[in-house]
Design an enzyme around this catalytic site. Structure first.
Site, short mmCIF file in Angstrom:
data_model
loop_
_atom_site.label_atom_id
_atom_site.label_comp_id
_atom_site.label_asym_id
_atom_site.label_seq_id
_atom_site.Cartn_x
_atom_site.Cartn_y
_atom_site.Cartn_z
N ASN A 216 0.84 -1.20 0.00
CA ASN A 216 0.00 0.00 0.00
C ASN A 216 0.88 1.25 0.00
O ASN A 216 2.10 1.15 -0.01
CB ASN A 216 -0.97 -0.02 1.19
CG ASN A 216 -0.22 -0.05 2.51
OD1 ASN A 216 0.50 0.87 2.85
ND2 ASN A 216 -0.36 -1.15 3.25
N ILE A 315 -1.96 -7.38 14.55
CA ILE A 315 -0.83 -7.25 15.48
C ILE A 315 -1.23 -6.44 16.71
O ILE A 315 -0.97 -6.83 17.86
CB ILE A 315 0.38 -6.60 14.76
CG1 ILE A 315 0.78 -7.45 13.55
CG2 ILE A 315 1.55 -6.44 15.71
CD1 ILE A 315 1.69 -6.75 12.55
O1 C5P Z 1 -7.96 -2.79 11.42
P1 C5P Z 1 -7.27 -1.61 10.86
O2 C5P Z 1 -6.19 -1.96 9.86
O3 C5P Z 1 -8.14 -0.56 10.33
O4 C5P Z 1 -6.55 -0.96 12.14
C1 C5P Z 1 -5.53 -0.07 12.06
C2 C5P Z 1 -4.65 -0.16 13.29
O5 C5P Z 1 -4.38 -1.51 13.63
C3 C5P Z 1 -3.27 0.44 13.07
O6 C5P Z 1 -2.78 0.87 14.31
C4 C5P Z 1 -2.48 -0.72 12.52
O7 C5P Z 1 -1.08 -0.55 12.72
C5 C5P Z 1 -3.02 -1.86 13.35
N1 C5P Z 1 -3.05 -3.15 12.64
C6 C5P Z 1 -2.22 -4.16 13.05
N2 C5P Z 1 -2.27 -5.37 12.41
C7 C5P Z 1 -3.11 -5.58 11.38
C8 C5P Z 1 -3.95 -4.56 10.94
C9 C5P Z 1 -3.90 -3.34 11.60
O8 C5P Z 1 -1.44 -3.98 13.99
N3 C5P Z 1 -3.12 -6.75 10.78
#
Ligand code: C5P
Length: 407
Positions: A216, A315
């Site tokens: 991305n 994560i």
């Molecule tokens: O679920 P979403 O991607 O919208 O959430 C964004 C937040 O969650 C950010 O802080 C991103 O770093 C974290 N995140 C993560 N692992 C993922 C997806 C998002 O730590 N697989």
């Protein structure tokens, strides 16, 4: 906050002792002035062998002080006057001989005399050592450096690498811009002293085959700015970075990863030994269910390939589930309905703070606007540089850590 104002209003005395690294001090004085500082240069006689006072006067826009008998000061006490109004003295380069003189309290020329005469509790001393690697490694120099630190000096560097003498090793003076950044960091309040901060940054890259993948537009700039701000605030910082082309902020430990799984595996064991986890990374939600060993070829079957996706682990949510969890801060990069989505994430990921920003408006840029959302309400941080916003976020986090309800 623009980089050029970071030292606005600061009055610095820049001392040069003798060494080939004096050539870097010209660039340094320029960088300090550009960052807003006023700089008074003081040079030893040895330093004038390497760079002229004319150069240093032109770049600092102030006459250079060269000896203790300088009669221009009405009281003829340059060694006293110089540090009474100064916010710090930076000696760059600090030669082995000069450091030895400092720790012995010698005062037979203007620079060491001025350092001895400075009000020690009001005017800190920063030393940027520069010397041959054998001189740096010598027990006498190491003893002197330890003593200089014990006497309250802050030692910046030295760096390792090629030396003017042709040898390779420790002892090079830090580069001018690195020194400027260390001076900026020195003046930042140490709000996170003693804290350990873990940060994820950048995109992830989910391989399809050996040459292709899903990624991305995240540049990593926000996460790198948070890492720098946390380090400037005195924290020990670990930065787990996806594939980005950004220099590592000074003093930050960096772990490079590619995929979400690698980021997960790097972060999870580290999280329990950190006080704060800031997840700025734009982690790919999905990855190809299987990785092709060979490059998928266009020719042959004449069929458009298709592949299945599988979900990546979250994560941030995984860290937030740990029994010994750090204070967790998530980011929400959205294209619309920022507040609504940020609130949803706060609950879904069970974290105390979500920072919302508009992804398409900020990816790759140097500025951003943030919306801090917690259980009690929200706070808008208006458009500013990512550096300024990162500092503000660090201030918020430090405040929350010191409040008894932080979780
Ligand atoms: O679920 P979403 O991607 O919208 O959430 C964004 C937040 O969650 C950010 O802080 C991103 O770093 C974290 N995140 C993560 N692992 C993922 C997806 C998002 O730590 N697989």
């Amino acid at each position: 906050m623009d980089e050029s104002t970071d030292l606005q209003g600061k009055r610095l005395v820049l001392g040069l002792s003798g060494g080939i690294a004096c050539y870097k001090s010209a660039e340094l004085v320029r960088a300090l002035v550009k960052a807003g500082a006023s700089v008074q240069v003081v040079m030893t006689q040895a330093a004038t062998q390497f760079i002229t006072p004319v150069t240093m006067q032109a770049l600092s826009n102030q006459p250079v002080v060269l000896d203790q008998w300088d009669a221009r000061a009405p009281n003829n006490m340059a060694h006293i006057n110089l540090t009474r109004e100064a916010d710090a003295v930076l000696v760059a380069p600090a030669s082995a001989d000069f450091i030895a003189k400092l720790v012995q309290g010698r005062a037979d020329e203007i620079l060491s005399l001025m350092c001895l005469a400075r009000p020690i509790e009001r005017c800190p001393l920063l030393l940027a050592p520069a010397m041959n690697r054998e001189m740096w490694a010598h027990p006498a120099t190491q003893r002197n450096i330890a003593q200089a630190r014990a006497d309250g000096a802050t030692v910046l560097g030295p760096a390792a690498g090629d030396q003017a003498c042709g040898e390779i090793g420790d002892g090079r003076m830090l580069e001018a811009l690195a020194l400027r950044d260390e001076v900026i960091a020195f003046f930042e309040p140490k709000r996170l002293a003693g804290k350990r901060v873990l940060i994820t940054a950048g995109p992830t890259f989910e391989a399809i085959d050996p040459v292709r993948g899903i990624t991305n537009l995240s540049s990593g700039k926000m996460g790198f700015a948070v890492a720098r701000a946390a380090r400037e605030a005195g924290a020990a910082v670990t930065l787990v970075a996806g594939p980005v082309h950004l220099p590592t902020p000074a003093g930050v430990r960096r772990i490079d990863v590619q995929s979400a799984l690698q980021m997960h595996d790097a972060v999870l064991p580290l999280a329990p030994i950190h006080d704060v986890f800031v997840a700025t990374a734009a982690v790919a939600d999905w990855r190809p269910a299987s990785l092709s060993d060979h490059k998928i070829k266009k020719d042959g079957a004449k069929q458009v390939p298709s592949f299945e996706l599988t979900e990546n682990p979250d994560i941030l949510a995984a860290v937030a589930r740990l029994p010994q969890r750090p204070y967790c801060v998530g980011f929400a990069a959205e294209s619309h309905d920022l507040l609504k989505h940020a609130r949803e994430k706060l609950i879904r990921k069970n974290v105390p703070l979500i920072v919302g920003n508009l992804g398409p408006a900020t990816f790759g840029r140097d500025d951003n606007a943030l919306l801090l959302v917690d259980a009690h309400g929200e706070r808008q941080l208006a458009t500013a540089s990512k550096r300024a916003l990162a500092r503000e976020l660090v201030r918020e986090i430090a405040q929350r850590l010191s409040s008894p309800t932080a979780s």
